[in-house]
Design a protein around this motif. Structure first.
Motif, PDB file in Angstrom:
ATOM      1  N   GLN A  81      -2.671   0.195  -2.167  1.00  0.00           N
ATOM      2  CA  GLN A  81      -3.112   0.846  -0.949  1.00  0.00           C
ATOM      3  C   GLN A  81      -2.841  -0.022   0.275  1.00  0.00           C
ATOM      4  OE1 GLN A  81      -4.243   4.043  -0.611  1.00  0.00           O
ATOM      5  NE2 GLN A  81      -4.038   3.608   1.565  1.00  0.00           N
ATOM      6  N   ARG A  82      -2.190   0.550   1.237  1.00  0.00           N
ATOM      7  CA  ARG A  82      -1.835  -0.156   2.471  1.00  0.00           C
ATOM      8  C   ARG A  82      -3.052  -0.344   3.371  1.00  0.00           C
ATOM      9  NH1 ARG A  82      -0.186   4.073   6.930  1.00  0.00           N
ATOM     10  NH2 ARG A  82      -0.843   6.031   5.939  1.00  0.00           N
ATOM     11  N   ASP A  83      -2.939  -1.309   4.279  1.00  0.00           N
ATOM     12  CA  ASP A  83      -3.861  -1.488   5.411  1.00  0.00           C
ATOM     13  C   ASP A  83      -5.304  -1.737   4.986  1.00  0.00           C
ATOM     14  OD1 ASP A  83      -1.672  -1.035   7.076  1.00  0.00           O
ATOM     15  OD2 ASP A  83      -2.054   1.120   7.176  1.00  0.00           O
ATOM     16  N   LYS A  84      -5.523  -2.153   3.745  1.00  0.00           N
ATOM     17  CA  LYS A  84      -6.864  -2.501   3.273  1.00  0.00           C
ATOM     18  C   LYS A  84      -6.780  -3.770   2.444  1.00  0.00           C
ATOM     19  CE  LYS A  84      -8.938   2.123   2.785  1.00  0.00           C
ATOM     20  NZ  LYS A  84      -9.589   3.051   1.805  1.00  0.00           N
ATOM     21  N   GLU A  85      -7.821  -4.603   2.531  1.00  0.00           N
ATOM     22  CA  GLU A  85      -7.906  -5.672   1.551  1.00  0.00           C
ATOM     23  C   GLU A  85      -7.956  -5.048   0.162  1.00  0.00           C
ATOM     24  OE1 GLU A  85      -9.971  -9.598   3.384  1.00  0.00           O
ATOM     25  OE2 GLU A  85     -11.338  -8.047   2.640  1.00  0.00           O
ATOM     26  N   HIS A  86      -7.148  -5.563  -0.732  1.00  0.00           N
ATOM     27  CA  HIS A  86      -7.005  -4.927  -2.045  1.00  0.00           C
ATOM     28  C   HIS A  86      -7.502  -5.877  -3.133  1.00  0.00           C
ATOM     29  CE1 HIS A  86      -5.435  -2.640  -5.383  1.00  0.00           C
ATOM     30  NE2 HIS A  86      -4.895  -1.747  -4.580  1.00  0.00           N
ATOM     31  N   PRO A  87      -8.524  -5.477  -3.896  1.00  0.00           N
ATOM     32  CA  PRO A  87      -8.981  -6.358  -4.978  1.00  0.00           C
ATOM     33  C   PRO A  87      -7.912  -6.527  -6.035  1.00  0.00           C
ATOM     34  CG  PRO A  87      -9.989  -4.194  -5.185  1.00  0.00           C
ATOM     35  CD  PRO A  87      -9.254  -4.192  -3.882  1.00  0.00           C
ATOM     36  N   ILE A  88      -7.837  -7.712  -6.607  1.00  0.00           N
ATOM     37  CA  ILE A  88      -6.982  -7.969  -7.759  1.00  0.00           C
ATOM     38  C   ILE A  88      -7.785  -8.837  -8.704  1.00  0.00           C
ATOM     39  CG2 ILE A  88      -5.850  -9.944  -6.609  1.00  0.00           C
ATOM     40  CD1 ILE A  88      -3.302  -9.186  -8.230  1.00  0.00           C
ATOM     41  N   TRP A  89      -7.744  -8.515  -9.998  1.00  0.00           N
ATOM     42  CA  TRP A  89      -8.604  -9.233 -10.934  1.00  0.00           C
ATOM     43  C   TRP A  89      -7.948  -9.307 -12.304  1.00  0.00           C
ATOM     44  CZ3 TRP A  89      -9.402  -4.234  -9.359  1.00  0.00           C
ATOM     45  CH2 TRP A  89      -9.547  -3.256 -10.339  1.00  0.00           C
ATOM     46  N   GLY A  90      -8.548 -10.156 -13.145  1.00  0.00           N
ATOM     47  CA  GLY A  90      -8.026 -10.328 -14.496  1.00  0.00           C
ATOM     48  C   GLY A  90      -8.894 -11.295 -15.269  1.00  0.00           C
ATOM     49  N   TRP A  91      -8.281 -11.974 -16.248  1.00  0.00           N
ATOM     50  CA  TRP A  91      -9.037 -12.844 -17.137  1.00  0.00           C
ATOM     51  C   TRP A  91      -8.219 -14.088 -17.475  1.00  0.00           C
ATOM     52  CZ3 TRP A  91      -8.553  -7.674 -17.247  1.00  0.00           C
ATOM     53  CH2 TRP A  91      -9.723  -6.910 -17.137  1.00  0.00           C
ATOM     54  N   ASP A 110       0.301   4.733   0.128  1.00  0.00           N
ATOM     55  CA  ASP A 110      -0.897   5.542  -0.091  1.00  0.00           C
ATOM     56  C   ASP A 110      -0.977   5.923  -1.561  1.00  0.00           C
ATOM     57  OD1 ASP A 110      -1.613   5.354   2.530  1.00  0.00           O
ATOM     58  OD2 ASP A 110      -0.796   7.306   3.109  1.00  0.00           O
ATOM     59  N   VAL A 111      -2.156   5.736  -2.135  1.00  0.00           N
ATOM     60  CA  VAL A 111      -2.354   5.928  -3.570  1.00  0.00           C
ATOM     61  C   VAL A 111      -3.311   7.091  -3.799  1.00  0.00           C
ATOM     62  CG1 VAL A 111      -3.105   4.871  -5.723  1.00  0.00           C
ATOM     63  CG2 VAL A 111      -1.964   3.479  -3.983  1.00  0.00           C
ATOM     64  N   TYR A 112      -2.889   8.032  -4.638  1.00  0.00           N
ATOM     65  CA  TYR A 112      -3.703   9.194  -4.992  1.00  0.00           C
ATOM     66  C   TYR A 112      -3.992   9.166  -6.491  1.00  0.00           C
ATOM     67  CZ  TYR A 112      -2.729  11.084  -0.367  1.00  0.00           C
ATOM     68  OH  TYR A 112      -2.651  11.264   1.000  1.00  0.00           O
ATOM     69  N   ILE A 171       5.932  11.861   6.200  1.00  0.00           N
ATOM     70  CA  ILE A 171       5.093  10.726   5.802  1.00  0.00           C
ATOM     71  C   ILE A 171       6.008   9.728   5.107  1.00  0.00           C
ATOM     72  CG2 ILE A 171       3.037  10.002   4.557  1.00  0.00           C
ATOM     73  CD1 ILE A 171       2.657  12.077   6.889  1.00  0.00           C
ATOM     74  N   THR A 172       6.360   8.683   5.814  1.00  0.00           N
ATOM     75  CA  THR A 172       7.400   7.781   5.332  1.00  0.00           C
ATOM     76  C   THR A 172       6.882   6.674   4.429  1.00  0.00           C
ATOM     77  OG1 THR A 172       7.185   6.427   7.334  1.00  0.00           O
ATOM     78  CG2 THR A 172       8.818   8.207   7.370  1.00  0.00           C
ATOM     79  N   VAL A 173       5.563   6.566   4.272  1.00  0.00           N
ATOM     80  CA  VAL A 173       5.032   5.477   3.449  1.00  0.00           C
ATOM     81  C   VAL A 173       5.255   5.793   1.977  1.00  0.00           C
ATOM     82  CG1 VAL A 173       3.283   5.003   5.204  1.00  0.00           C
ATOM     83  CG2 VAL A 173       2.683   6.411   3.230  1.00  0.00           C
ATOM     84  N   PRO A 174       5.364   4.771   1.119  1.00  0.00           N
ATOM     85  CA  PRO A 174       5.439   5.017  -0.326  1.00  0.00           C
ATOM     86  C   PRO A 174       4.183   5.746  -0.810  1.00  0.00           C
ATOM     87  CG  PRO A 174       6.061   2.756   0.186  1.00  0.00           C
ATOM     88  CD  PRO A 174       5.495   3.336   1.448  1.00  0.00           C
ATOM     89  N   ILE A 175       4.357   6.581  -1.816  1.00  0.00           N
ATOM     90  CA  ILE A 175       3.235   7.336  -2.385  1.00  0.00           C
ATOM     91  C   ILE A 175       3.082   6.932  -3.847  1.00  0.00           C
ATOM     92  CG2 ILE A 175       2.265   9.600  -2.910  1.00  0.00           C
ATOM     93  CD1 ILE A 175       2.491   9.082   0.080  1.00  0.00           C
ATOM     94  N   GLY A 176       1.897   6.431  -4.191  1.00  0.00           N
ATOM     95  CA  GLY A 176       1.586   6.057  -5.564  1.00  0.00           C
ATOM     96  C   GLY A 176       0.701   7.099  -6.217  1.00  0.00           C
ATOM     97  N   LEU A 177       1.023   7.455  -7.458  1.00  0.00           N
ATOM     98  CA  LEU A 177       0.262   8.436  -8.227  1.00  0.00           C
ATOM     99  C   LEU A 177      -0.363   7.722  -9.414  1.00  0.00           C
ATOM    100  CD1 LEU A 177       2.981  11.252  -8.225  1.00  0.00           C
ATOM    101  CD2 LEU A 177       1.067  10.994  -6.627  1.00  0.00           C
ATOM    102  N   LEU A 178      -1.668   7.561  -9.378  1.00  0.00           N
ATOM    103  CA  LEU A 178      -2.409   6.923 -10.459  1.00  0.00           C
ATOM    104  C   LEU A 178      -2.932   8.056 -11.346  1.00  0.00           C
ATOM    105  CD1 LEU A 178      -5.101   4.123  -9.846  1.00  0.00           C
ATOM    106  CD2 LEU A 178      -4.727   5.329 -11.975  1.00  0.00           C
ATOM    107  N   HIS A 179      -2.237   8.304 -12.441  1.00  0.00           N
ATOM    108  CA  HIS A 179      -2.430   9.542 -13.205  1.00  0.00           C
ATOM    109  C   HIS A 179      -3.311   9.294 -14.428  1.00  0.00           C
ATOM    110  CE1 HIS A 179      -0.407  13.131 -15.487  1.00  0.00           C
ATOM    111  NE2 HIS A 179      -1.692  13.311 -15.269  1.00  0.00           N
TER     112      HIS A 179
END
Length: 647
Positions: A34-44, A103-105, A185-193
């Motif tokens: 997701q653009r324009d937001k701090e984005h969490p990233i995590w793991g182990w 943008d992620v949907y 809408i020129t931004v990349p579009i992500g589909l989290l299905h």
């Protein structure tokens, strides 16, 4: 199910010990974040180990807790790419390439959301037309759990929407993204299905959102699953005496199960077509092998033929005389149709061998007996009937978790935590359309929206869904609500802010619960996002009936969301354009077919009861299949089905 979950957790634990550093599964190469937001990233990683995460040279640092879990935030990043993310714990380094921000949907629901673009595009014409490497999809695997999980299983990692790849994307999601991009809408579009065919809505809800009766179903399902496992293992021992427990690793090809000549003396037999669940292998997933012989004349073998096997759930690899003639990895509803060359066939005895894979739900041959045959130039050779079979890999599946409250939420939504999203697209409801369920659906839908917004930490997360299409036979009487009740519940839930629905009562198919026209579904969903998210001036909502005034045997209906006005859609040769799919309830409670006249100057609908017995309620498109509903906005959106009652 408790036993399966424990084994899964032990397996994951063993992986972590061996691998040490791991990132949450949805972070893969080609991801859209997701653009324009701090984005969490995590793991182990190892407990207390320090972890650094670098995005194009900008590094943030964190430390794993006592359980080995680490988390930090990627800086807010504008749309674009490609970017590289590097993750290191000082001992190991993971690198994620070709990352884009856009943008992620989140896509979810049942089989109409699952429906792959290719299933309505056999020659790849549409895939070629909308292919776009900046439309990307990640596919969550169909899994379930009785408590919320931290890890998530992927069916496929993030993939760019090239011609070959976009064909396997959700058709609705791919077209939705395409129409956004086409609209500027020129931004990349992500589909989290994350969807599961046949699922009810309750499995997608968290436990704290359900009542005690719904939660009791979970315990009951777990007990039934253990009992079923005992029964199917006993069946295997009866079918294959002296062969011990069923195999847990498929070695069928290595053992020659697909070869031309095979000794089947120790194989069992079964009648095909049919699902192996109907044979007694309830909740069994894995690989089954089927063989039979058939005879051809010189003339039949002398030229090419076509092998028809009907739909196979989920995938198959098919051989004739030891030569592979077909391979369909995962297409449970697709009828198999494989050309067989003359060089493969022979006069006299021929062999057919099929390896069938199923990853969940029903498995096997799902068509009619007459759908299994070999078509030759001199006639058809039937191929239904008795087959020898063996099991290559036997796994106890998850029963029907897509029917049990909370189980899909726990495994397919909860692990995503507060993953930043632009919006949610939902296509579900067919499995809740029965009496009683349909009336309750509005509250379930509101609960789904509010609970997911809470889960993702976005109180006004845009949430758009698809109203059920027209389906089943057209009505034969004026009082056959059917699916109209579920549609009314879907419409009622739009009282929540930042929601909308795509009305598609004009593109369904009477004999198919899966409308092929997914491009128009995606387009209508995209209108909501274009208006609400991107600020474009488009008509997004279908017209909605808001008020009724009754004057004797006539009623007048007013509308909102009409765009530039209402229109009757129909063939140009219609001499007398009237609004169809109308019925009225008279003052005695009887329902009658009604006549509708559209006043285009005021966008009012005049409804007449020809029986002359008064009007106390008006319905429009209030059937499972309102096949003649013809009232639209001038922008081409069908009027929302409605029932209005006079005060």
């Amino acid at each position: 199910m408790h036993k399966l979950l424990l084994l899964k957790c032990l397996f994951l634990g063993g992986m972590l010990t061996a691998q040490d550093l791991q990132v949450f599964e949805v972070f893969t190469d080609h991801a859209v974040l997701q653009r324009d937001k701090e984005h969490p990233i995590w793991g182990w990683t190892k407990q207390n180990r320090r972890v650094s995460v670098s995005l194009d040279g900008t590094t943030v640092r964190t430390k794993a807790d006592r359980d080995g879990r680490w988390e930090t935030m990627l800086p807010a990043t504008e749309a674009g790419g490609p970017h590289t993310i590097s993750i290191s714990d000082g001992k190991q380094t993971l690198t994620l390439e070709d990352i884009y921000f856009g943008d992620v949907y989140l896509l979810s629901g049942q089989s109409n959301m699952e429906w792959r673009l290719a299933q309505s595009d056999p020659d790849s014409t549409r895939a070629g037309a909308i292919a776009d490497p900046l439309i990307r999809q990640v596919l969550i695997d169909k899994t379930s759990a009785d408590t919320p999980l931290d890890h998530i299983a992927l069916n496929e990692p993030w993939k760019p929407g090239t011609v070959d790849e976009i064909a396997d994307f959700s058709g609705v999601g791919a077209y939705f993204a395409h129409y956004l991009r086409e609209a500027g809408i020129t931004v990349p579009i992500g589909l989290l299905h994350s969807s599961w065919g046949g699922s009810r809505i309750e499995p997608w809800l968290s436990a704290d959102m359900l009542d005690t009766d719904a939660l009791a179903q979970v315990d009951s399902q777990q007990a039934e699953s253990l009992s079923t496992e005992d029964r199917v293992r006993a069946l295997y021992r009866r079918e294959f005496p002296g062969q011990g427990e069923p195999p847990t690793e498929d070695r069928g090809a290595e053992l020659g199960y697909l070869d031309d000549e095979v000794d089947v003396a120790d194989w069992a037999t079964v009648e095909l077509p049919g699902a192996w669940e109907s044979r007694g292998y309830t909740n069994v997933d894995g690989y089954f092998y089927y063989r039979r012989e058939f005879t051809l004349t010189e003339a039949q073998a002398g030229s090419g033929a076509v092998l028809y096997l009907g739909p196979i759930d989920d995938g198959d690899r098919t051989y004739v005389n030891g030569i592979q003639v077909g391979d369909t990895p995962n297409a449970y509803s697709t009828k198999r149709e494989y050309p067989v060359g003359a060089d493969v066939l022979r006069a006299g005895k021929n062999t057919l061998a099929i390896r069938v894979f199923d990853g969940g739900g029903g498995g096997g041959f799902m068509g009619a007996p007459e759908g299994m045959y070999l078509r030759t130039t001199t006639g058809d050779v039937p191929l239904n009937g008795r087959y020898a079979y063996r099991i290559g890999e036997f796994r106890i599946g998850q029963g029907s978790p897509n029917q049990v409250p909370t189980l899909l939420y726990n495994a397919m939504i909860a692990p995503l935590r507060a993953w930043p999203l632009t919006g949610v697209l939902w296509y579900q409801g067919e499995s809740n359309a029965g009496p009683g369920d349909a009336e309750a659906y509005a509250d379930y839908m509101r609960t789904l929206v509010t609970s997911w917004r809470e889960r993702f930490g976005q109180a006004e997360l845009p949430f758009y869904w698809v109203q059920l299409a027209n389906y089943e036979a057209p009505p034969s009487s004026p009082d056959e609500p059917g699916w109209a009740v579920l549609r009314a519940s879907q419409t009622a839930a739009t009282d929540l802010p930042q929601t909308g629905q795509a009305v598609i009562t004009d593109i369904g198919e009477a004999d198919d619960i899966h409308p092929k026209n997914k491009w128009e579904v995606g387009r209508r969903l995209s209108l909501h996002a274009l208006r609400d998210v991107y600020g474009q001036e488009v008509q997004a909502s279908s017209p909605v009936a808001t008020e009724i005034q009754v004057e004797g045997d006539r009623a007048y209906v007013m509308f909102s969301e009409i765009g530039t006005g209402l229109m009757i859609r129909g063939p140009q040769e219609e001499r007398y354009p009237i609004v169809k799919s109308l019925s009225v309830q008279d003052t005695e409670g009887q329902w009658h077919w009604a006549i509708g006249l559209l006043h285009t100057s005021t966008n009012r609908l005049e409804v007449i009861n020809p029986a002359g017995t008064g009007i106390q309620a008006v319905r429009y498109a209030w059937f499972s299949n309102p096949d003649d509903a013809n009232l639209f906005s001038r922008e081409g959106l069908p009027v929302t089905p409605f029932e209005l009652r006079a005060d």
